[in-house]
Design a protein around this motif. Structure first.
Motif, PDB file in Angstrom:
ATOM      1  N   ASN A  93     -73.494  13.664 -10.605  1.00 12.11           N
ATOM      2  CA  ASN A  93     -72.054  13.797 -10.394  1.00 12.11           C
ATOM      3  C   ASN A  93     -71.510  15.224 -10.421  1.00 12.11           C
ATOM      4  O   ASN A  93     -70.487  15.500  -9.818  1.00 12.11           O
ATOM      5  CB  ASN A  93     -71.295  12.941 -11.404  1.00 12.11           C
ATOM      6  CG  ASN A  93     -71.528  11.487 -11.111  1.00 12.11           C
ATOM      7  OD1 ASN A  93     -71.074  10.988 -10.086  1.00 12.11           O
ATOM      8  ND2 ASN A  93     -72.291  10.820 -11.955  1.00 12.11           N
ATOM      9  N   CYS A 144     -69.769  16.934 -12.540  1.00 12.03           N
ATOM     10  CA  CYS A 144     -68.411  17.177 -13.010  1.00 12.03           C
ATOM     11  C   CYS A 144     -68.391  18.674 -13.363  1.00 12.03           C
ATOM     12  O   CYS A 144     -69.359  19.186 -13.942  1.00 12.03           O
ATOM     13  CB  CYS A 144     -68.108  16.324 -14.235  1.00 12.03           C
ATOM     14  SG  CYS A 144     -68.245  14.560 -13.863  1.00 12.03           S
ATOM     15  N   ALA A 145     -67.293  19.349 -13.019  1.00 15.30           N
ATOM     16  CA  ALA A 145     -67.315  20.820 -13.030  1.00 15.30           C
ATOM     17  C   ALA A 145     -67.617  21.427 -14.397  1.00 15.30           C
ATOM     18  O   ALA A 145     -68.101  22.552 -14.488  1.00 15.30           O
ATOM     19  CB  ALA A 145     -65.977  21.341 -12.512  1.00 15.30           C
ATOM     20  N   ARG A 205     -64.837   6.237 -11.290  1.00  8.52           N
ATOM     21  CA  ARG A 205     -64.891   6.297  -9.830  1.00  8.52           C
ATOM     22  C   ARG A 205     -65.789   5.209  -9.246  1.00  8.52           C
ATOM     23  O   ARG A 205     -65.496   4.626  -8.212  1.00  8.52           O
ATOM     24  CB  ARG A 205     -65.427   7.669  -9.402  1.00  8.52           C
ATOM     25  CG  ARG A 205     -65.451   7.900  -7.909  1.00  8.52           C
ATOM     26  CD  ARG A 205     -66.360   9.066  -7.553  1.00  8.52           C
ATOM     27  NE  ARG A 205     -67.711   8.832  -8.016  1.00  8.52           N
ATOM     28  CZ  ARG A 205     -68.539   9.779  -8.439  1.00  8.52           C
ATOM     29  NH1 ARG A 205     -68.164  11.041  -8.463  1.00  8.52           N
ATOM     30  NH2 ARG A 205     -69.753   9.481  -8.853  1.00  8.52           N
ATOM     31  N   LYS A 258     -59.105  16.675 -10.087  1.00  6.86           N
ATOM     32  CA  LYS A 258     -59.685  17.220  -8.863  1.00  6.86           C
ATOM     33  C   LYS A 258     -60.539  18.456  -9.173  1.00  6.86           C
ATOM     34  O   LYS A 258     -61.676  18.572  -8.700  1.00  6.86           O
ATOM     35  CB  LYS A 258     -58.552  17.581  -7.905  1.00  6.86           C
ATOM     36  CG  LYS A 258     -59.016  17.738  -6.510  1.00  6.86           C
ATOM     37  CD  LYS A 258     -57.942  17.423  -5.523  1.00  6.86           C
ATOM     38  CE  LYS A 258     -58.637  17.448  -4.169  1.00  6.86           C
ATOM     39  NZ  LYS A 258     -57.786  17.918  -3.130  1.00  6.86           N
ATOM     40  N   LEU A 259     -59.972  19.331  -9.999  1.00  3.48           N
ATOM     41  CA  LEU A 259     -60.745  20.531 -10.383  1.00  3.48           C
ATOM     42  C   LEU A 259     -62.038  20.137 -11.107  1.00  3.48           C
ATOM     43  O   LEU A 259     -63.060  20.801 -11.003  1.00  3.48           O
ATOM     44  CB  LEU A 259     -59.914  21.421 -11.312  1.00  3.48           C
ATOM     45  CG  LEU A 259     -58.756  22.194 -10.693  1.00  3.48           C
ATOM     46  CD1 LEU A 259     -57.929  22.863 -11.796  1.00  3.48           C
ATOM     47  CD2 LEU A 259     -59.284  23.251  -9.724  1.00  3.48           C
ATOM     48  N   MET A 260     -61.950  19.028 -11.848  1.00  2.00           N
ATOM     49  CA  MET A 260     -63.126  18.562 -12.598  1.00  2.00           C
ATOM     50  C   MET A 260     -64.141  17.869 -11.700  1.00  2.00           C
ATOM     51  O   MET A 260     -65.237  17.543 -12.154  1.00  2.00           O
ATOM     52  CB  MET A 260     -62.690  17.552 -13.674  1.00  2.00           C
ATOM     53  CG  MET A 260     -62.007  18.131 -14.879  1.00  2.00           C
ATOM     54  SD  MET A 260     -61.549  16.756 -15.972  1.00  2.00           S
ATOM     55  CE  MET A 260     -61.232  17.633 -17.499  1.00  2.00           C
ATOM     56  N   ASN A 261     -63.741  17.559 -10.476  1.00  2.00           N
ATOM     57  CA  ASN A 261     -64.603  16.826  -9.544  1.00  2.00           C
ATOM     58  C   ASN A 261     -64.900  15.402 -10.029  1.00  2.00           C
ATOM     59  O   ASN A 261     -66.020  14.917  -9.925  1.00  2.00           O
ATOM     60  CB  ASN A 261     -65.917  17.614  -9.336  1.00  2.00           C
ATOM     61  CG  ASN A 261     -66.760  17.038  -8.220  1.00  2.00           C
ATOM     62  OD1 ASN A 261     -66.219  16.457  -7.274  1.00  2.00           O
ATOM     63  ND2 ASN A 261     -68.075  17.177  -8.316  1.00  2.00           N
ATOM     64  N   ARG A 262     -63.890  14.742 -10.569  1.00  2.00           N
ATOM     65  CA  ARG A 262     -64.117  13.404 -11.111  1.00  2.00           C
ATOM     66  C   ARG A 262     -64.019  12.309 -10.053  1.00  2.00           C
ATOM     67  O   ARG A 262     -64.516  11.205 -10.252  1.00  2.00           O
ATOM     68  CB  ARG A 262     -63.134  13.121 -12.253  1.00  2.00           C
ATOM     69  CG  ARG A 262     -63.434  13.874 -13.517  1.00  2.00           C
ATOM     70  CD  ARG A 262     -64.705  13.415 -14.193  1.00  2.00           C
ATOM     71  NE  ARG A 262     -64.571  12.135 -14.858  1.00  2.00           N
ATOM     72  CZ  ARG A 262     -65.572  11.510 -15.482  1.00  2.00           C
ATOM     73  NH1 ARG A 262     -66.792  12.029 -15.484  1.00  2.00           N
ATOM     74  NH2 ARG A 262     -65.381  10.351 -16.072  1.00  2.00           N
ATOM     75  N   GLY A 263     -63.290  12.555  -8.970  1.00  2.00           N
ATOM     76  CA  GLY A 263     -63.312  11.579  -7.877  1.00  2.00           C
ATOM     77  C   GLY A 263     -62.388  10.384  -8.041  1.00  2.00           C
ATOM     78  O   GLY A 263     -62.547   9.377  -7.346  1.00  2.00           O
ATOM     79  N   THR A 288     -72.205  26.134 -15.042  1.00  2.00           N
ATOM     80  CA  THR A 288     -71.360  25.100 -14.425  1.00  2.00           C
ATOM     81  C   THR A 288     -70.232  25.774 -13.639  1.00  2.00           C
ATOM     82  O   THR A 288     -69.905  26.943 -13.890  1.00  2.00           O
ATOM     83  CB  THR A 288     -70.736  24.177 -15.495  1.00  2.00           C
ATOM     84  OG1 THR A 288     -69.901  24.973 -16.349  1.00  2.00           O
ATOM     85  CG2 THR A 288     -71.798  23.480 -16.329  1.00  2.00           C
ATOM     86  N   LYS A 289     -69.631  25.000 -12.730  1.00  2.00           N
ATOM     87  CA  LYS A 289     -68.529  25.547 -11.916  1.00  2.00           C
ATOM     88  C   LYS A 289     -67.355  25.972 -12.793  1.00  2.00           C
ATOM     89  O   LYS A 289     -66.740  27.013 -12.589  1.00  2.00           O
ATOM     90  CB  LYS A 289     -68.038  24.458 -10.951  1.00  2.00           C
ATOM     91  CG  LYS A 289     -68.838  24.355  -9.687  1.00  2.00           C
ATOM     92  CD  LYS A 289     -67.858  24.184  -8.510  1.00  2.00           C
ATOM     93  CE  LYS A 289     -68.594  24.229  -7.194  1.00  2.00           C
ATOM     94  NZ  LYS A 289     -68.956  22.882  -6.725  1.00  2.00           N
TER      95      LYS A 289
END
Ligand code: SAH
Ligand code: SF4
Length: 425
Positions: free
Chosen positions: A143, A145-146, A224, A257-262, A326-327
């Motif tokens: 996944n 996550c950022a 998600r 969104k920034l976390m990329n959670r979807g 990590t991002k």
């Protein structure tokens, strides 16, 4: 996940003729580390330093495994001299060989090459509890996550086959297990890599049919990938526990969104509302991160709003901890730590309040409780199907009740536990 890895490592070493000992007397000390937050790593360094000093004048081999070992590799030995061998979470099966090499004078030994944890699932395991067990259905995570280091240290998601999982479930029940917890970083995406589509519902239905199994749990659900049919599967089962651990992480769409959670706040609220409607007695628990880079006060308020709306039965709250590689670790993070801490305390106090409210609803109810231990005050304690801790007031029948289910009348509620009395017919 780490505890389960430790069970496998212990099982493997016992099968190879090693024996368990206390840290005061052991000839080999092995630390299994977690790198998900800095605090876990600091704790490990503290414990390692303590034992290294305490046993400084003796011949003791020191091994470090787990995600910090994977992340740091050889550097770990430079940072913390005295370590003899290092192994990643996907290299457990090599530990006997690393120990032997060390004993023959080849030090240090480093093994962090293992790409997937799947082949480790067949290792023998040494369970502390005879009546409950973890059962891994997948390893790794896809996944990204950022904020999260897990995909980097545990590798890509790899599912085990349905046949293998069910066979293991039969074996566990044959060995006396009454409660199984299916384990994966994202159980809802189980099967995607192996079958081209998620098949978690099938796993639940296949395992719940194992005769003799009393409780089936699962963790962690990613909001998600959570499919609504699961709610029906849980609702119609007398074995699958009505407890959903659904990490929210943040209530703000911008941060999600920034976390990329979807998923969005709306998706999350729809899902949890559906669970509350369909299975009112179910518990919903969560994980929340406070102070993600760039989180603003208005974002944090959105998180509070979701907590108020969902009324979580329990929430695990974390201050954001930057993880190198990590991002999120690269993102601007202008909010002062002091402010984050204030938000954190506000969140903890709100989640404590909702947990108490939810627990109070249970006063007067009679619930099945699986006895699994003693509380600090010497009382026996257990868990409801919804995973709430119940301390039991009757204390005169400790003998042999661990692993058994009793009907318990709930008499008092607190934020993190309940109190009750056993009901005898
Ligand atoms: N796979 C699971 C949980 C993995 S880690 C899931 O997706 O929910 C457990 C929890 O640790 C996460 O849910 C998250 O809330 C927290 N966490 C992970 N990385 C973190 C970080 N860098 N800082 C603070 N909390 C973090
Ligand atoms: Fe980390 Fe996200 Fe994977 Fe959970 S789903 S382990 S939080 S990357």
């Amino acid at each position: 996940m780490n505890k389960h890895d430790s069970e496998r490592l212990t099982g493997l070493l016992l099968a190879r003729g090693f024996a368990l000992s206390s840290p005061e007397n052991a000839e080999i000390l092995i630390f299994n580390t977690c790198s998900v937050r800095r605090s876990a790593e600091e704790k490990f360094v503290g414990v390692l330093t303590y034992w290294r000093k305490k046993r400084a004048n003796e011949k003791v081999l020191i091994g470090v495994g787990g995600c910090t070992a994977q992340k740091e590799g050889e550097k770990l030995i430079e940072m913390l001299p005295g370590i003899d061998f290092v192994f990643g979470p996907n290299d457990l099966s090599r530990v006997p060989e690393l120990i032997n090499n060390c004993l023959q004078g080849q030090r240090p030994q480093i093994s962090i090459e293992g790409k997937s944890g799947v082949e480790l699932f067949s290792l023998p395991r040494h369970r502390e509890e005879k009546f409950k067990a973890w059962l891994s259905i997948s390893s790794g995570c896809d996944n990204f996550c950022a904020y999260c280091i897990v995909p980097y240290v545990r590798g890509r998601e790899k599912s085990r086959s349905i046949e293998e999982i069910v066979t293991e479930a039969y074996q566990l029940v044959k060995d006396g297990v009454v409660e199984i917890t299916l384990l994966g970083q994202n159980v809802n995406s189980y099967g995607k890599d192996l079958y081209g589509q998620p098949r978690f519902g099938e796993i639940l239905q296949a395992v719940e049919r194992v005769p003799g199994l009393k409780r089936l749990r699962f963790t962690t659900s990613h909001p998600r990938d959570f499919s609504f049919d699961l709610i029906d599967i849980v609702k119609n089962s007398s074995v699958i526990c009505p407890h959903f651990h659904l990490p929210l992480q943040s209530g703000s769409d911008r941060v999600l969104k920034l976390m990329n959670r979807g998923y969005t706040q709306k998706d999350y609220l729809e899902l949890t509302q559906k669970i509350r409607e369909e299975i009112p007695e179910a518990s919903i628990t969560t994980d929340i991160i406070v102070g993600f880079p760039g989180e603003k006060e208005e974002d944090f308020k959105e998180t509070l709003k979701v907590v108020e709306t969902v009324q979580f039965d329990q929430a695990f709250t974390f201050l954001y901890s930057p993880r190198e590689g990590t991002k999120a670790a690269e993102m601007e993070d202008p909010i002062p730590q002091e402010e984050k801490k204030e938000w954190f305390l506000e969140l903890v106090s709100l989640t404590k309040k909702t947990a108490l409210e939810r627990n109070k609803l249970l006063i007067g109810k009679v619930l099945p409780v699986l006895i699994d231990g003693e509380s600090k005050k010497g009382q026996i304690s257990g868990r409801t199907a919804t995973n709430k801790v119940v301390n039991i007031v009757d204390d005169n029948f400790l003998e042999g009740c661990r692993g058994k289910i009793f009907e318990v009348k709930i008499t008092a509620a607190f934020p993190y536990h309940l109190k009750g009395k056993i009901v005898f017919d």
